[in-house]
Write an enzyme that holds these catalytic residues in place. Sequence first.
Site, PDB file in Angstrom:
ATOM      1  NE  ARG A  10      13.101   0.842   5.091  1.00 43.50           N
ATOM      2  CZ  ARG A  10      12.635  -0.229   4.467  1.00 43.50           C
ATOM      3  NH1 ARG A  10      11.419  -0.242   3.926  1.00 43.50           N
ATOM      4  NH2 ARG A  10      13.360  -1.345   4.408  1.00 43.50           N
ATOM      5  CB  CYS A  12       5.177  -6.152   3.792  1.00 44.18           C
ATOM      6  SG  CYS A  12       5.480  -5.814   2.041  1.00 44.18           S
TER       7      CYS A  12
END
Length: 309
Positions: A23, A247
């Site tokens: 994920r 990120c």
Amino acid sequence: MIKRPDCSTDFPEKVTLYEVGARDGLQNEAPLPSQTKVDFINLLSLSGLTHIEAGSFVSAKRVPQMADSLNVMRAISRKEGITYSALTPNIQGFEMALSAQADEVAIFGSASEGFSQHNINCSIDESLKRFEPVMALAQLHNIPVRGYLSCVIDCPYDGPTDANQVMDVARALIDMGCYEVSLGDTIGTGTPIKVARLIETINSHIPHHQIAVHFHNTWGQALPNIYQALSMGIGTIDASVAGLGGCPYAPGASGNVATEDVIYLCQQLGIETGVKLEKIAEAGWLITEALGILPRSNVSLAMKAKKLQ
């Protein structure tokens, strides 16, 4: 003289590795076919891991790499004793996670106002309010909820994050019903002394067993930071096979710490993980080949070189 926090070196006998590669890792890499993800998760399931983050039910426009999470989680071969979790920021996401038969869900907040605004377009207080319906549904369906907390060391927008603010938000998530909060060094600027001061503050109000750590390796400090956390009794470590991820809302943030490297560190410290390093490395080789990249794990690269000799 630098005043160092009072830290013990009483390492835990065993730690839990929380695998986030499927994920948090893949959502920051090039999109892959659903079957490749299924094969990846199935291989991870043979490694001895007990927690695998398998999908994310967020906006497909914002994170297109996770748009197939429902199909992926329905197709994987589940193994007994493994918790397959999914990220669920809202009620719609939670309902999809239920449909995908997620064993656990996660919500994500920020310890800094700037990152909260850029990542989920609201203040910290507003984000906590948004989680209340998700927590109520999770309690109704008896689904455990894990909390992620970003920017616990530094924020790309606000600078250094106050440890007391981290503690306050973490405590709020636990009070809402999260069984555990994962402390994320989102931009990877943490150092052992910063981590020690943070954990020292956190531990004054929250017990060890409700805290996990999640380090990015942007500045090469993830393993030293994990060593520090372990020395202070933290027993759950987030890691990503082959160091996948980063990120999208934190400029310059590179991948998560590699699961292979964490396992090797724990082996050398005599800490049990229950995870087979060889199987994790195989999963890393499979997924990086599919992505057309090299593993970002020194241990994986060393193992591959030895295998080819």
